[in-house]
Design a protein around this motif. Structure first.
Motif, mmCIF file in Angstrom:
data_model
loop_
_atom_site.group_PDB
_atom_site.id
_atom_site.type_symbol
_atom_site.label_atom_id
_atom_site.label_comp_id
_atom_site.label_asym_id
_atom_site.label_seq_id
_atom_site.Cartn_x
_atom_site.Cartn_y
_atom_site.Cartn_z
ATOM 1 N N LYS B 197 1.632 3.206 -0.705
ATOM 2 C CA LYS B 197 2.311 4.015 0.300
ATOM 3 C C LYS B 197 1.511 4.118 1.592
ATOM 4 O O LYS B 197 1.897 4.844 2.496
ATOM 5 N N LEU B 254 -0.500 5.354 -4.026
ATOM 6 C CA LEU B 254 -1.407 6.173 -3.215
ATOM 7 C C LEU B 254 -0.982 6.215 -1.751
ATOM 8 O O LEU B 254 -0.567 5.216 -1.178
ATOM 9 N N THR B 255 -1.135 7.385 -1.176
ATOM 10 C CA THR B 255 -0.904 7.508 0.262
ATOM 11 C C THR B 255 -2.253 7.367 0.957
ATOM 12 O O THR B 255 -3.286 7.241 0.310
ATOM 13 N N GLN B 258 -4.647 10.139 -0.055
ATOM 14 C CA GLN B 258 -5.173 9.976 -1.405
ATOM 15 C C GLN B 258 -6.198 8.861 -1.466
ATOM 16 O O GLN B 258 -7.188 8.959 -2.204
ATOM 17 N N ASN C 258 5.552 11.486 -6.385
ATOM 18 C CA ASN C 258 5.202 11.104 -5.025
ATOM 19 C C ASN C 258 6.399 10.499 -4.302
ATOM 20 O O ASN C 258 6.310 9.439 -3.708
#
Lengths: 282, 424, 315
Positions: B197, B254-255, B258, C258
Motif C-alpha cells: 500500500k 503495509l502502508t 507501517q 487495512n
C-alpha cells in the motif's frame, strides 16, 4: 431447575473461564492505556506491566476541549434516550392497541428503515439539516440539535419494534376494567400502561444510548465549523496521525469512551434482561 | 389498482432532482472581523500552535480590528470537514491548509479561490521551487501557496551495513541485491521494509524506469501504466515484496507509516521514508544507527524522481475577508514562518532560499534537498486521481504481482482499465 | 394443560373490537414519531433513490456542476463489475458466519447462564456487557493488537507453547482475515443474543420444565426439544437483527484488514461501497450500491421470516 451439583460446579467453572476470555480484550485495552510508550508495541508483549503510567490518559484528557466533547456526547445521548422513550412508547401504543389500516405496512417500514446503509444517507441528511437550520437554528448544522434529531430517527424503528411486543402483552382486560372505572384512555395509557412496560423502556434506552454515544458518522458530517460542538469520537481522531499514531492515547480514549456505556449498562442490566423477554410476548 | 402508487412514484421521481447547494457566491473584502483558518492537527500540536500563534500576533498587530480564529482539523477526518465546507459555503473558512493531492478535486468544486495572479505578485513568490509550485496547480491555475513539502529517500542501518560490508546502493537493482543480502545474512530483518500500500515508495521505481502514470492530451487523461517501462518499474518494486526481502505475508498490506515503523522498531535493514519521518525514527530502537541517502535511479549516480508531497495554504472563494485571508496566507507561507515551521515540525520549506539555508546547517536534510533538486514528479492533476487513490487501484496491482495472483501485464491492464474509467 | 409447541402469539388485537375514533387517536399518538421518521428517514431515503439515478459527485453537490440524469446507468455499471459479485458473495458468506456464530455462542451461553448461580452468571454478563459497550473502532484495534504479526500476544503465547505461530500473519490469508474479523464481530454481537435468549429462557414457566424432568428428560433434551422451540420468536428477532447488522459491517473489516485486505480480497459490500464511491465522492454510484444493499437485505430477511411464519403470528 434441578441440576446435579458436580454438573453445576463444572458449568460454573466453565462460565467463569468464558467470562475471562470475553473480558480479555477489554483488559488488554485498559492495559495498553497504562503501559508506557515503549511497551505497547514491543516485540514481546506481556499481559502485565511493571511500570503503569497514566501518561496516555493525561495526554487524552488534556486534548483541548476533551471535557467539552465528553459533555456534548453525554448530552446528546441522554436527550436522545429521553425522546426515544417518549416517541417510541406513543407509537408502540398506537400500533398495537389501535386498529387502523396500514398498520402492517408501517411495521414493515420500520424494519426496512434499519436496513439502509447509513453512510449513503449522509449527503441528503446534510442538506436537510441545512434547510432545517434555516427554519429552526437550534436544529441545524453545527448544532447538537441536529445530532439529536438524526439519532432519534435512527433508533426509533428498533425501539418501536421492541416496545410493540411489550405493549401487546398487557392484557386488554386491564384497559376494559379501567374504562369501566371511568378512566379516560389518556389516563390509562400514562398511569397504568407506561409503568407496566418499564423493562421494555429500559431496553430501548440502553440501545438508544449506545447508538447515540458511539456515533461518529453523523457528528463528523454535521458539525463542521463549530468545533465546540464536536462529540467524543471526533476528539479521538486526532490521535490517528498518519505518520505517527499514538496508540497509548488511542487505547486510553477508547477506555474512556467505553466506561460510561458500561456504567449505564450495569445500572440497568437487571431490567434489561426482563426487557428483552417482554419484547417478544404477544 | 396496484399500479397507481407505482405510477405516482414515477411521476414524483421524474419531477424531482437531487438537492444541490447554491454555488459558492463571491465573497467579500471586509477589512475587519474574524478570519477563520483551518489547519491540520497534530497529535503533538504545541510546537505548531506556538509558531502559528506568533504569526497571528504579528498579523493582528498589523491589522486593527481583526481576529484570527484557528480550527484544528484531524488529517484522517478532513474529507468530511471539507465536504461540509463545499456543500455549505456558510461553513467554509477563509483560509485552509490542505494536501496537494487534494488540489484538483477541491478545485473542481469551485470553492477555492484562484491565487495565480496573487502569487505572481507576491515578492517571495519567485522563490518558490517551481516543481513544488506545480503541485498546487489544477487546470493551469494555482489554488494554494505551497507551505511545506515532503520528500522521501532511502533510510538504511549503518550498523548492519558496516557489519556486512555493504555500501548504500547506487542503482535500483543494487538496492534489490543489497536487500536480499541483508535478509540472507540476518533472517530476522526485512531487507527493506516497504509495503503493497506504500504507493509513494513505488512511484520512484516507476518513474526511474522511465514510466509514467498517465498522459494528458487535450484535457483528456489516459493511463500509461501498461507501457513496458512502467511495467518494469512496478515489477521491480513488487519484487521487493518477496520472501527473500520482505515477505508478502507481512508486507503486502503495509502502508508507508507501517513500513517506517517497522524500520524504526529495528526490524528492517532499509526503508523508504520521508524527511517528516525523522522524529518517529529517532524515537525508535534505531536511534543513532541509521543514515539517509537519496533513492537511486537505474544508472549509477542518478537519483530516482521522488513524489513531491506537501501541504498548501488556500483561500476560499466564499471568504468575506479576501485580502486579509491572502495576507495571512502570505505571512504564514513566507520565509520567516516557513523556517519556524521547520524548527517546530521538521517540515521541509518550499522557498528555495530557506531550504538552502537549512540544508547548509542540517546534515540530515541533505539527501532530501538533493532529491528535490534532481527533480520531483506528481500524480495526474485531475479530480479523478482521488477516486483512483481511494479505489486502491495501484496498491491492488502491486499486491497482485507480489503475491503471484496475477502476472504484471494482467495486473497492470486491470489497473489501467480502472484508471481510464475514473478519468472518464 | 400447557401446550408446549405453541409459542406466545398475538391474539390480543384480534379480540379487541374496533373502537370509534381509533383512527384519530392513533394518528395523534403516531404523529410525533411519524413526522420525525418521515422527515429524517423517508425523505432522505427518497433522495437516496433519486441520487442513484444521477451523476452526482462533490462538484454537483456543491452546485458547481450540472446534474446529469443517468437513468439506470449507475446500476448497470455496478452490476456489470465482476468485483461487485465477488464482494457480494463474500459478504453473504461472512455475514452468515457472523450470524451463525453470534447465535450459537449467545444461545449456548444463555443456556449455560440459566444453569449456574448468580455470581458466575453476573461475571459472565458483566464481561458480555463490556464487550457490547466497546465501540467498534476500539474493539477492532485491540483485537488487531492482540493478533499482530510481530507484536501480538496471541502469536507469542502460541509459539511459546510450541505451535508454529512465530510471525504468523492472521490478516494475510483471505479466510484467515475473515475469520479474525468474524471472531471480533461475534465477540461484540453475541451479548445481544445472550441477553435476549437468556430472558426468553427465564420466561419458560417452571412447571413445564419440572414436568419434563419428571418425565425423565435429560437437561440437554429438555433444552433442545422444549425450551428452544418456546423461545423461537425471540430467536427470530435476534436473527433478523443480527442479519441486518452483520451484513452492514464496516468498521471492523476496514480497520482489521487495512481497507479490504490484500488486493481487496477481504472486501465486504459496505467497505466496497466506501472505496468505490464515497471515498471518491461519487455519491450517485454510492447511492445505487445503498439501494441494492437494502433490497438484498429485504429479500434475505423476507425469505427468512416467511420460512419462520408458521411458528408465531409475530406480526
Amino acid at each position: 431447575m434441578a441440576v446435579k451439583r458436580p454438573g453445576r460446579l463444572i458449568a460454573e467453572v466453565v462460565t467463569v473461564v468464558i467470562a475471562g476470555i470475553v473480558a480479555f480484550p477489554l483488559y488488554w485495552m485498559l492495559l495498553s492505556a497504562v503501559k508506557p510508550a515503549g511497551e505497547i508495541q514491543s516485540a514481546s508483549p506481556k499481559p502485565w506491566t511493571l511500570h503503569p503510567s497514566f501518561d496516555s490518559f493525561s495526554r487524552v484528557l488534556t486534548v483541548s476541549g476533551f471535557g467539552r466533547y465528553f459533555v456534548n456526547s453525554l448530552l446528546v445521548a441522554l436527550v436522545v434516550v429521553a425522546l426515544s422513550l417518549l416517541l417510541s412508547f406513543l407509537s408502540a401504543v398506537a400500533l398495537t392497541r389501535f386498529r387502523f389500516r396500514g398498520r402492517t405496512v408501517l411495521l414493515v417500514m420500520t424494519l426496512v428503515a434499519q436496513m439502509v446503509p447509513v453512510e449513503a444517507l449522509t449527503i441528503p441528511l446534510f442538506f436537510l439539516m441545512r434547510s432545517l437550520g434555516g427554519a429552526v437554528p437550534a436544529l441545524g448544522l453545527n448544532e447538537l440539535g441536529s445530532l439529536v434529531l438524526v439519532h432519534l430517527a435512527f433508533s426509533l424503528p428498533f425501539a418501536i419494534w421492541m416496545l410493540r411486543g411489550f405493549v401487546a402483552a398487557v392484557p386488554v382486560e386491564l384497559e376494559e376494567a379501567a374504562k369501566l372505572d371511568g378512566a379516560s384512555r389518556m389516563r390509562f395509557t400514562w398511569q397504568i400502561l407506561f409503568p407496566l412496560v418499564a423493562p421494555g423502556l429500559v431496553a430501548v434506552s440502553v440501545l438508544a444510548f449506545i447508538h447515540a454515544w458511539n456515533d461518529f458518522l453523523f457528528a463528523k458530517t454535521f458539525i463542521v465549523s463549530k468545533t465546540e460542538n464536536q462529540t467524543l469520537p471526533q476528539a479521538i481522531l486526532v490521535f490517528f496521525k498518519p505518520e505517527d499514531t499514538d496508540w497509548g492515547a488511542v487505547m486510553a480514549s477508547s477506555t474512556l469512551m467505553t466506561i460510561p456505556v458500561l456504567v449505564f449498562f450495569v445500572l440497568v442490566q437487571r431490567r434489561l434482561v426482563s426487557g428483552m423477554a417482554g419484547a417478544v410476548k404477544g | 389498482m396496484r399500479l397507481l402508487p407505482f405510477v405516482a412514484g414515477l411521476a414524483l421521481l421524474a419531477g424531482c432532482a437531487p438537492t444541490q447547494s447554491a454555488p459558492a457566491g463571491g465573497g467579500g473584502d471586509d477589512k475587519t472581523g474574524t478570519v477563520r483558518v483551518w489547519l491540520f492537527d497534530e497529535a503533538n500540536r504545541a510546537p505548531k500552535d506556538a509558531a502559528v500563534k506568533e504569526a497571528i500576533t504579528e498579523f493582528k498587530a498589523a491589522h486593527a480590528g481583526v481576529e484570527v480564529d484557528v480550527q484544528w482539523v484531524p488529517v484522517e477526518g478532513r474529507a468530511d470537514k471539507f465536504s461540509g465546507a463545499f456543500n455549505d459555503p456558510a461553513n467554509a473558512p477563509d483560509v485552509a491548509e490542505f494536501g496537494n493531492t487534494d488540489v484538483s478535486s477541491y478545485a473542481a468544486t469551485g470553492a477555492l479561490a484562484d491565487l495565480t495572479g496573487d502569487l505572481a505578485a507576491w515578492p517571495e513568490g519567485k522563490d518558490l521551487i517551481p516543481t513544488v509550485l506545480d503541485t498546487a496547480k489544477s487546470g493551469g491555475q494555482t489554488y494554494g501557496l505551497p507551505w511545506y513539502t515532503g520528500i522521501r529517500a532511502l533510510y538504511y542501518r549503518t550498523d548492519v551495513f558496516t557489519e556486512l560490508g555493504l555500501k548504500p546502493p547506487s542503482t535500483l537493482s543494487e538496492l534489490t541485491d543489497t536487500a536480499r543480502r541483508i535478509r540472507a545474512a540476518k533472517p530476522d530483518l526485512y531487507g527493506i521494509s516497504v509495503g503493497g500500500k506504500y504507493t509513494y515508495a513505488m512511484l520512484p521505481f516507476l518513474w526511474a524506469n522511465g514510466g509514467e502514470l498517465a498522459q494528458e492530451q487535450g484535457g483528456k487523461w489516459t493511463s500509461t501504466v501498461t507501457g513496458e517501462q512502467a511495467k518494469s518499474g512496478v515489477t521491480q518494486y513488487a519484487n521487493l515484496l518477496k520472501d527473500d526481502i520482505c515477505p508478502p505475508a507481512q508486507c503486502a498490506n503495509l502502508t508507508g507509516t507501517q513500513s517506517v515503523t517497522a524500520f524504526a522498531g529495528g526490524k528492517a535493514g532499509m526503508t523508504i521514508g520521508g524527511d517528516f519521518n525523522r522524529k518517529a525514527v529517532e524515537q525508535g530502537a534505531v536511534k543513532g544507527k541509521y543514515a539517509v541517502v537519496p533513492i537511486p535511479g537505474t544508472t549509477a549516480g542518478s537519483i530516482a524522481p521522488a513524489f513531491a508531497g506537501g501541504n498548501l495554504l488556500g483561500v476560499f472563494k466564499a471568504s468575506k475577508h479576501r485580502s486579509l485571508a491572502l495576507e495571512f496566507v502570505e505571512l504564514l507561507g513566507g520565509a520567516k514562518y516557513q523556517e519556524k515551521m521547520y524548527t517546530a515540525m521538521g517540515n521541509l520549506p518550499t522557498l528555495s532560499s530557506v531550504q538552502q539555508k537549512l540544508a547548509a546547517n542540517e546534515e540530515f536534510l541533505k539527501p532530501f534537498v538533493d532529491t528535490l533538486k534532481a527533480g520531483t514528479k506528481f500524480v495526474p492533476a485531475t479530480p479523478a486521481w482521488s477516486k483512483i487513490d481511494s479505489q486502491n487501484v495501484l496498491p491492488t496491482a502491486v499486491q497482485q504481482i507480489a503475491t503471484g495472483g496475477k502476472d504484471p501485464s494482467a495486473a497492470l491492464a486491470d489497473a489501467a482499465a480502472a484508471m481510464d474509467k475514473a478519468f472518464g | 394443560m400447557v401446550t408446549l409447541q405453541e409459542a406466545p402469539s398475538v391474539t390480543a388485537p384480534a379480540r379487541r373490537p374496533r373502537r370509534k375514533g381509533d383512527g384519530r387517536a392513533a394518528a395523534l399518538y403516531l404523529a410525533p414519531a411519524g413526522i420525525l421518521l418521515a422527515a429524517l428517514l423517508a425523505y432522505p431515503i427518497y433522495q437516496l433513490v433519486l441520487i442513484s439515478f444521477y451523476d452526482y459527485g462533490q462538484p454537483q453537490a456543491a452546485g458547481n456542476a450540472p446534474l446529469v440524469f443517468l437513468g439506470f446507468a449507475n446500476y448497470a455499471d455496478l452490476l456489470s463489475q465482476a468485483q461487485f459479485w465477488t464482494v457480494l458473495g463474500k459478504t453473504v458468506g461472512f455475514a452468515a458466519a457472523c450470524v451463525a456464530g453470534s447465535l450459537v455462542v449467545g444461545t449456548g451461553l444463555a443456556v449455560l447462564a440459566s444453569r449456574v448461580r448468580s455470581l458466575p452468571r453476573m461475571l459472565l454478563f458483566l464481561a458480555a456487557l463490556g464487550a457490547w459497550s466497546t465501540p467498534a473502532i476500539a474493539g477492532s484495534y485491540v483485537w488487531l493488537f492482540l493478533f499482530d504479526t510481530d507484536f501480538g500476544l496471541v502469536n507469542e503465547v502460541l509459539s511459546g507453547i510450541g505451535l508454529p505461530f512465530e510471525h504468523h500473519s492472521w490478516t494475510f490469508g483471505t479466510l484467515g482475515a475473515f475469520g479474525l474479523v468474524a471472531a471480533e464481530v461475534i465477540w461484540c454481537s453475541f451479548p445481544f443474543v445472550l441477553v435476549t435468549m437468556y430472558a426468553g429462557i427465564k420466561g419458560v414457566p417452571d412447571e413445564v420444565l419440572e414436568a419434563a424432568s419428571l418425565d425423565g428428560a435429560s437437561v440437554w433434551r429438555t433444552t433442545w426439544t422444549i425450551v428452544l422451540p418456546m423461545v423461537r420468536p425471540l430467536l427470530m428477532i435476534a436473527t433478523v437483527q443480527s442479519i441486518i447488522w452483520d451484513f452492514k459491517v464496516f468498521t471492523q473489516i476496514y480497520v482489521m484488514t487495512n481497507g479490504g485486505g490484500v488486493a481487496g480480497r477481504n472486501l465486504v459490500l459496505n467497505v466496497y461501497a466506501y472505496q468505490q464511491a464515497f471515498a471518491g465522492q461519487e455519491y450517485g454510484l454510492g447511492s445505487a450500491i445503498g439501494v441494492v444493499m437494502t433490497l438484498l437485505l429485504l429479500s434475505v430477511t423476507g425469505l427468512y421470516v416467511r420460512a419462520q411464519r408458521r411458528s408465531a403470528a409475530w406480526l
